[in-house]
Motif scaffolding. Structure first.
Motif, mmCIF file in Angstrom:
data_model
loop_
_atom_site.group_PDB
_atom_site.id
_atom_site.type_symbol
_atom_site.label_atom_id
_atom_site.label_comp_id
_atom_site.label_asym_id
_atom_site.label_seq_id
_atom_site.Cartn_x
_atom_site.Cartn_y
_atom_site.Cartn_z
ATOM 1 N N GLU A 1 -2.058 15.561 13.008
ATOM 2 C CA GLU A 1 -1.086 15.172 14.031
ATOM 3 C C GLU A 1 -0.726 13.687 13.938
ATOM 4 O OE1 GLU A 1 -3.280 18.755 15.671
ATOM 5 O OE2 GLU A 1 -3.769 16.953 14.501
ATOM 6 N N LEU A 2 -1.640 12.885 13.403
ATOM 7 C CA LEU A 2 -1.371 11.453 13.277
ATOM 8 C C LEU A 2 -0.205 11.170 12.342
ATOM 9 C CD1 LEU A 2 -5.034 10.105 12.961
ATOM 10 C CD2 LEU A 2 -3.599 10.125 15.009
ATOM 11 N N LEU A 3 0.027 12.071 11.380
ATOM 12 C CA LEU A 3 1.076 11.841 10.391
ATOM 13 C C LEU A 3 2.469 11.905 10.996
ATOM 14 C CD1 LEU A 3 -0.385 13.956 7.444
ATOM 15 C CD2 LEU A 3 -0.515 11.475 7.752
ATOM 16 N N THR A 4 2.601 12.554 12.134
ATOM 17 C CA THR A 4 3.914 12.669 12.784
ATOM 18 C C THR A 4 3.992 11.871 14.081
ATOM 19 O OG1 THR A 4 3.200 14.734 13.867
ATOM 20 C CG2 THR A 4 4.376 14.931 11.773
ATOM 21 N N SER A 5 2.978 11.078 14.360
ATOM 22 C CA SER A 5 2.993 10.259 15.573
ATOM 23 C C SER A 5 3.917 9.064 15.361
ATOM 24 C CB SER A 5 1.584 9.766 15.914
ATOM 25 O OG SER A 5 0.739 10.846 16.229
ATOM 26 N N PRO A 6 4.859 8.832 16.280
ATOM 27 C CA PRO A 6 5.791 7.712 16.102
ATOM 28 C C PRO A 6 5.057 6.380 15.977
ATOM 29 C CG PRO A 6 6.530 9.168 17.871
ATOM 30 C CD PRO A 6 5.147 9.621 17.496
ATOM 31 N N GLY A 7 5.484 5.591 15.023
ATOM 32 C CA GLY A 7 4.926 4.253 14.857
ATOM 33 C C GLY A 7 3.613 4.178 14.119
ATOM 34 N N VAL A 8 3.050 5.319 13.708
ATOM 35 C CA VAL A 8 1.756 5.319 13.011
ATOM 36 C C VAL A 8 1.989 5.389 11.504
ATOM 37 C CG1 VAL A 8 -0.385 6.582 12.610
ATOM 38 C CG2 VAL A 8 0.516 6.350 14.935
ATOM 39 N N ARG A 9 1.381 4.460 10.799
ATOM 40 C CA ARG A 9 1.430 4.456 9.332
ATOM 41 C C ARG A 9 -0.004 4.414 8.803
ATOM 42 N NH1 ARG A 9 5.019 0.991 11.488
ATOM 43 N NH2 ARG A 9 7.222 1.129 10.901
ATOM 44 N N ILE A 10 -0.379 5.436 8.082
ATOM 45 C CA ILE A 10 -1.687 5.465 7.439
ATOM 46 C C ILE A 10 -1.473 5.084 5.983
ATOM 47 C CG2 ILE A 10 -3.659 6.904 6.823
ATOM 48 C CD1 ILE A 10 -3.125 8.502 9.373
ATOM 49 N N LEU A 11 -2.135 4.008 5.569
ATOM 50 C CA LEU A 11 -1.849 3.384 4.281
ATOM 51 C C LEU A 11 -3.068 3.419 3.369
ATOM 52 C CD1 LEU A 11 -0.047 0.223 5.713
ATOM 53 C CD2 LEU A 11 1.021 2.358 4.933
ATOM 54 N N LEU B 1 0.837 -1.192 0.000
ATOM 55 C CA LEU B 1 0.000 0.000 0.000
ATOM 56 C C LEU B 1 0.876 1.248 0.000
ATOM 57 C CD1 LEU B 1 -2.645 -1.076 2.681
ATOM 58 C CD2 LEU B 1 -2.722 -1.415 0.214
ATOM 59 N N THR B 2 0.276 2.373 -0.309
ATOM 60 C CA THR B 2 0.980 3.655 -0.342
ATOM 61 C C THR B 2 0.808 4.363 0.992
ATOM 62 O OG1 THR B 2 0.593 3.877 -2.720
ATOM 63 C CG2 THR B 2 1.156 5.886 -1.507
ATOM 64 N N ARG B 3 1.894 4.889 1.511
ATOM 65 C CA ARG B 3 1.800 5.599 2.786
ATOM 66 C C ARG B 3 1.283 7.021 2.573
ATOM 67 N NH1 ARG B 3 6.263 5.591 7.696
ATOM 68 N NH2 ARG B 3 5.004 6.803 9.180
ATOM 69 N N VAL B 4 0.344 7.428 3.407
ATOM 70 C CA VAL B 4 -0.204 8.786 3.377
ATOM 71 C C VAL B 4 0.715 9.686 4.194
ATOM 72 C CG1 VAL B 4 -2.156 10.228 4.063
ATOM 73 C CG2 VAL B 4 -2.556 7.946 3.080
ATOM 74 N N THR B 5 1.188 10.786 3.599
ATOM 75 C CA THR B 5 2.198 11.612 4.272
ATOM 76 C C THR B 5 1.847 13.091 4.360
ATOM 77 O OG1 THR B 5 3.394 11.888 2.179
ATOM 78 C CG2 THR B 5 4.065 10.047 3.599
ATOM 79 N N THR B 6 0.771 13.529 3.718
ATOM 80 C CA THR B 6 0.431 14.955 3.741
ATOM 81 C C THR B 6 -0.974 15.160 4.285
ATOM 82 O OG1 THR B 6 -0.533 15.018 1.512
ATOM 83 C CG2 THR B 6 1.865 15.295 1.684
ATOM 84 N N PRO B 7 -1.234 16.341 4.882
ATOM 85 C CA PRO B 7 -2.587 16.620 5.369
ATOM 86 C C PRO B 7 -3.642 16.537 4.277
ATOM 87 C CG PRO B 7 -1.038 18.182 6.322
ATOM 88 C CD PRO B 7 -0.280 17.400 5.272
ATOM 89 N N GLU B 8 -3.294 16.970 3.071
ATOM 90 C CA GLU B 8 -4.255 16.932 1.971
ATOM 91 C C GLU B 8 -4.614 15.493 1.613
ATOM 92 O OE1 GLU B 8 -2.170 20.626 2.237
ATOM 93 O OE2 GLU B 8 -1.364 18.600 1.916
ATOM 94 N N ARG B 9 -3.598 14.647 1.586
ATOM 95 C CA ARG B 9 -3.855 13.246 1.260
ATOM 96 C C ARG B 9 -4.588 12.552 2.404
ATOM 97 N NH1 ARG B 9 -5.065 11.219 -3.284
ATOM 98 N NH2 ARG B 9 -4.262 9.127 -3.706
ATOM 99 N N LEU B 10 -4.282 12.958 3.635
ATOM 100 C CA LEU B 10 -4.992 12.397 4.779
ATOM 101 C C LEU B 10 -6.469 12.755 4.715
ATOM 102 C CD1 LEU B 10 -5.032 10.927 7.502
ATOM 103 C CD2 LEU B 10 -4.435 13.110 8.592
ATOM 104 N N ALA B 11 -6.782 13.974 4.310
ATOM 105 C CA ALA B 11 -8.182 14.378 4.186
ATOM 106 C C ALA B 11 -8.893 13.519 3.143
ATOM 107 C CB ALA B 11 -8.269 15.855 3.817
ATOM 108 N N ALA B 12 -8.210 13.223 2.037
ATOM 109 C CA ALA B 12 -8.803 12.363 1.011
ATOM 110 C C ALA B 12 -8.990 10.946 1.544
ATOM 111 C CB ALA B 12 -7.915 12.362 -0.229
ATOM 112 N N TRP B 13 -8.000 10.455 2.286
ATOM 113 C CA TRP B 13 -8.081 9.115 2.885
ATOM 114 C C TRP B 13 -9.242 9.051 3.864
ATOM 115 C CZ3 TRP B 13 -7.926 6.927 7.684
ATOM 116 C CH2 TRP B 13 -7.583 5.580 7.786
#
Length: 214
Positions: A133-143, A108-120
Motif C-alpha cells: 500500500e505504501l507504493l501508492t500512497s501520495p507523496g511517498v517515495r521508496i528509494l 537513487l532508483t525508485r521502488v515501484t513494484t511489490p516484488e521490488r519492495l519485498a527485496a528492499w
C-alpha cells in the motif's frame, strides 16, 4: 521553516507514521497537540508523536493503548513520562537541509513494484513492516541504491509534499554518505527534514544537513 524547524519536521514525520500505520489497518487522529493511534503501532513506530511543545502528558497517554510496548515520540524533548513507567529509548536531533540544486551524487532508483519492495524490505531489515500500500500512497517515495547486478545495497524513504521528510536511510554494502547524497540527487530543489542519532547523525551532517534541536 517555522521556529527552529522542529514543527515542520515533527508534522512531516507524524504524517509518515500515519501512512505506515494506515497500511497496517490502523487509523490515527491528529490535532494541534499530537498525532496518535488508539491501538499498538507496528514495530519501530510510535503510538503518538507530539506536534507542539508543552503537550499535557496525561491527555496524550489517554489517546494510546497503555501497557508494555507503548511508545511516544517526544518531538520537543520536553515530556516527562517517567512517572507513567516510560524510559527513554534514544535521543536524536531533528535535521534540515534547505533546497539545493545540482548536489553531488547519483540519484537513487525508485521502488515501484511489490516484488521490488519485498527485496528492499529484506535489505532494510523491516520484513513485513513495509506493505505494498505504501507504493501508492501520495507523496511517498521508496528509494534504493542498487549494485551493478541490480541488488539492493542501500536505500531510504522520502515522504511528504513541500517539505519532504527523509527516513529509513540504510546501507548494507553501500557507502552511507553515497546514499544520503543519492537522496539529494533524486530530489534536488526541495527542503528536506528528518532526525538522526548516534553514528548516523554525522553522516547526515556531512551531506549538508544541519541540526535543529533535540
Amino acid at each position: 521553516m517555522p521556529h527552529d524547524g522542529r514543527e515542520a519536521a515533527a508534522r512531516d514525520n507524524a504524517e509518515w507514521c500515519a501512512v505506515v500505520c494506515a497500511s497496517h489497518g490502523l487509523t490515527g487522529r491528529s490535532d494541534a497537540d499530537a498525532w496518535s493511534v488508539p491501538r499498538r503501532s507496528p514495530p519501530w513506530y510510535p503510538d503518538a508523536v507530539t506536534l507542539r511543545p508543552g503537550v499535557d502528558p496525561d491527555a496524550l497517554l489517554a489517546r494510546i493503548e497503555k501497557g508494555p510496548g507503548a511508545s511516544v515520540k517526544d518531538s520537543f524533548a520536553d515530556l516527562d513520562l517517567s512517572g507513567h513507567g516510560f524510559v527513554v529509548l534514544f535521543d536524536a536531533q531533528w535535521i534540515h537541509r534547505p533546497p539545493t540544486h545540482g548536489p553531488p551524487g547519483t540519484p537513487l532508483t525508485r521502488v515501484t513494484t511489490p516484488e521490488r519492495l519485498a527485496a528492499w524490505a529484506g535489505a532494510h531489515g523491516g520484513g513485513e513492516l513495509f506493505r505494498p500500500e505504501l507504493l501508492t500512497s501520495p507523496g511517498v517515495r521508496i528509494l534504493a541504491r542498487e549494485d551493478e547486478r541490480g541488488g539492493i545495497v542501500g536505500g531510504a524513504v522520502v515522504s511528504g509534499e513541500g517539505v519532504h521528510g527523509v527516513s529509513n536511510v540504510f546501507t548494507r554494502t553501500a557507502d552511507p554518505l553515497d546514499v544520503w547524497q543519492g537522496v539529494l540527487a533524486t530530489l534536488p530543489g526541495v527542503a528536506l527534514v528528518g532526525y538522526e542519532s548516534g553514528p548516523d547523525l554525522p553522516v547526515a551532517l556531512q551531506a549538508g544537513f544541519t541540526p535543529q534541536a533535540p
